[in-house]
Motif scaffolding. Structure first.
Motif, mmCIF file in Angstrom:
data_model
loop_
_atom_site.group_PDB
_atom_site.id
_atom_site.type_symbol
_atom_site.label_atom_id
_atom_site.label_comp_id
_atom_site.label_asym_id
_atom_site.label_seq_id
_atom_site.Cartn_x
_atom_site.Cartn_y
_atom_site.Cartn_z
ATOM 1 N N ASP A 142 6.290 3.031 -18.992
ATOM 2 C CA ASP A 142 5.519 4.075 -18.312
ATOM 3 C C ASP A 142 4.204 3.564 -17.737
ATOM 4 N N ASP A 143 3.669 2.505 -18.305
ATOM 5 C CA ASP A 143 2.367 2.003 -17.876
ATOM 6 C C ASP A 143 2.548 0.721 -17.054
ATOM 7 N N PRO A 144 2.378 0.775 -15.733
ATOM 8 C CA PRO A 144 2.575 -0.433 -14.929
ATOM 9 C C PRO A 144 1.459 -1.455 -15.078
ATOM 10 N N THR A 145 0.381 -1.110 -15.766
ATOM 11 C CA THR A 145 -0.693 -2.081 -15.962
ATOM 12 C C THR A 145 -0.492 -2.921 -17.213
ATOM 13 N N ALA A 146 0.506 -2.614 -18.020
ATOM 14 C CA ALA A 146 0.784 -3.374 -19.248
ATOM 15 C C ALA A 146 2.263 -3.750 -19.297
ATOM 16 N N VAL A 147 2.687 -4.560 -18.354
ATOM 17 C CA VAL A 147 4.087 -4.991 -18.270
ATOM 18 C C VAL A 147 4.219 -6.334 -18.984
ATOM 19 N N ASP A 148 5.289 -6.494 -19.748
ATOM 20 C CA ASP A 148 5.549 -7.755 -20.442
ATOM 21 C C ASP A 148 5.720 -8.860 -19.407
ATOM 22 N N ASP A 149 4.987 -9.953 -19.579
ATOM 23 C CA ASP A 149 4.966 -11.039 -18.600
ATOM 24 C C ASP A 149 6.332 -11.706 -18.463
ATOM 25 N N ASP A 150 7.014 -11.956 -19.568
ATOM 26 C CA ASP A 150 8.321 -12.616 -19.507
ATOM 27 C C ASP A 150 9.357 -11.745 -18.811
ATOM 28 N N LYS A 151 9.334 -10.458 -19.113
ATOM 29 C CA LYS A 151 10.290 -9.533 -18.496
ATOM 30 C C LYS A 151 10.042 -9.412 -16.992
ATOM 31 N N PHE A 152 8.768 -9.390 -16.604
ATOM 32 C CA PHE A 152 8.405 -9.287 -15.195
ATOM 33 C C PHE A 152 8.803 -10.554 -14.433
ATOM 34 N N ALA A 153 8.573 -11.708 -15.043
ATOM 35 C CA ALA A 153 8.945 -12.975 -14.407
ATOM 36 C C ALA A 153 10.459 -13.081 -14.253
ATOM 37 N N ARG A 154 11.201 -12.645 -15.264
ATOM 38 C CA ARG A 154 12.677 -12.701 -15.191
ATOM 39 C C ARG A 154 13.192 -11.759 -14.105
ATOM 40 N N ALA A 155 12.607 -10.568 -13.986
ATOM 41 C CA ALA A 155 13.034 -9.628 -12.949
ATOM 42 C C ALA A 155 12.749 -10.180 -11.559
ATOM 43 N N ARG A 156 11.603 -10.831 -11.397
ATOM 44 C CA ARG A 156 11.277 -11.454 -10.108
ATOM 45 C C ARG A 156 12.268 -12.552 -9.772
ATOM 46 N N TYR A 157 12.593 -13.379 -10.757
ATOM 47 C CA TYR A 157 13.523 -14.485 -10.544
ATOM 48 C C TYR A 157 14.908 -13.966 -10.155
ATOM 49 N N THR A 158 15.406 -12.959 -10.856
ATOM 50 C CA THR A 158 16.740 -12.454 -10.538
ATOM 51 C C THR A 158 16.756 -11.752 -9.180
ATOM 52 N N GLU A 159 15.667 -11.093 -8.821
ATOM 53 C CA GLU A 159 15.616 -10.460 -7.507
ATOM 54 C C GLU A 159 15.662 -11.511 -6.399
ATOM 55 N N THR B 179 0.774 -1.228 0.000
ATOM 56 C CA THR B 179 0.000 0.000 0.000
ATOM 57 C C THR B 179 0.820 1.299 0.000
ATOM 58 N N PRO B 180 1.819 1.468 0.852
ATOM 59 C CA PRO B 180 2.451 2.793 0.889
ATOM 60 C C PRO B 180 3.094 3.208 -0.436
ATOM 61 N N LEU B 181 3.747 2.291 -1.117
ATOM 62 C CA LEU B 181 4.448 2.650 -2.357
ATOM 63 C C LEU B 181 3.717 2.206 -3.613
ATOM 64 N N GLY B 182 2.979 1.140 -3.528
ATOM 65 C CA GLY B 182 2.363 0.589 -4.733
ATOM 66 C C GLY B 182 3.424 -0.131 -5.554
ATOM 67 N N PHE B 183 3.298 -0.093 -6.865
ATOM 68 C CA PHE B 183 4.291 -0.709 -7.741
ATOM 69 C C PHE B 183 5.462 0.257 -7.875
ATOM 70 N N TYR B 184 6.589 -0.090 -7.281
ATOM 71 C CA TYR B 184 7.735 0.816 -7.203
ATOM 72 C C TYR B 184 8.712 0.506 -8.333
ATOM 73 N N ASP B 185 8.771 1.358 -9.316
ATOM 74 C CA ASP B 185 9.680 1.230 -10.449
ATOM 75 C C ASP B 185 10.224 2.615 -10.791
ATOM 76 N N PRO B 186 11.198 3.128 -9.997
ATOM 77 C CA PRO B 186 11.645 4.513 -10.195
ATOM 78 C C PRO B 186 12.402 4.747 -11.498
ATOM 79 N N PHE B 187 13.050 3.726 -12.043
ATOM 80 C CA PHE B 187 13.827 3.905 -13.270
ATOM 81 C C PHE B 187 13.030 3.543 -14.525
ATOM 82 N N ARG B 188 11.755 3.248 -14.374
ATOM 83 C CA ARG B 188 10.856 2.903 -15.479
ATOM 84 C C ARG B 188 11.422 1.765 -16.329
ATOM 85 N N ILE B 189 11.888 0.711 -15.656
ATOM 86 C CA ILE B 189 12.430 -0.445 -16.359
ATOM 87 C C ILE B 189 11.335 -1.151 -17.159
ATOM 88 N N PHE B 190 10.127 -1.173 -16.613
ATOM 89 C CA PHE B 190 9.021 -1.864 -17.266
ATOM 90 C C PHE B 190 8.171 -0.931 -18.120
#
Length: 90
Positions: free
Chosen positions: A54-71, A41-52
């Motif tokens: 400008d629109d956080p509701t239309a993020v590429d699924d493969d890119k998002f899954a890879r970022a989660r895995y590496t994190e 809640t306090p931050l929501g979807f936090y992406d300060p460098f806009r890696i994904f």
């Protein structure tokens, strides 16, 4: 005889023709990152460098899954590094 030779030449030329494929889909699988697990809640979807993008509701699924895995992987390596430091210090 000429008919047979021309038929053979035409049939052999068909072997080098590009294969017919179905229509390729250009749509990407998009995921709504604002409703993903871990968005708080306090931050929501936090992406300060806009890696994904400008629109956080239309993020590429493969890119998002890879970022989660590496994190997750980097977090585990960091925890292991702390344990290694504590073991060698003791």
């Amino acid at each position: 005889m000429k008919l047979i030779i021309s038929a053979l030449l035409i049939s052999s030329a068909a072997a080098f023709a590009p294969a017919q494929t179905g229509k390729a889909s250009t749509s990407l699988k998009a995921v709504d990152a604002t409703k993903a697990i871990g968005v708080q809640t306090p931050l929501g979807f936090y992406d300060p460098f806009r890696i994904f993008g400008d629109d956080p509701t239309a993020v590429d699924d493969d890119k998002f899954a890879r970022a989660r895995y590496t994190e997750l992987k980097h977090g585990r390596v960091a925890m292991l590094a702390v344990v290694g430091y504590l073991v060698t210090y003791a």
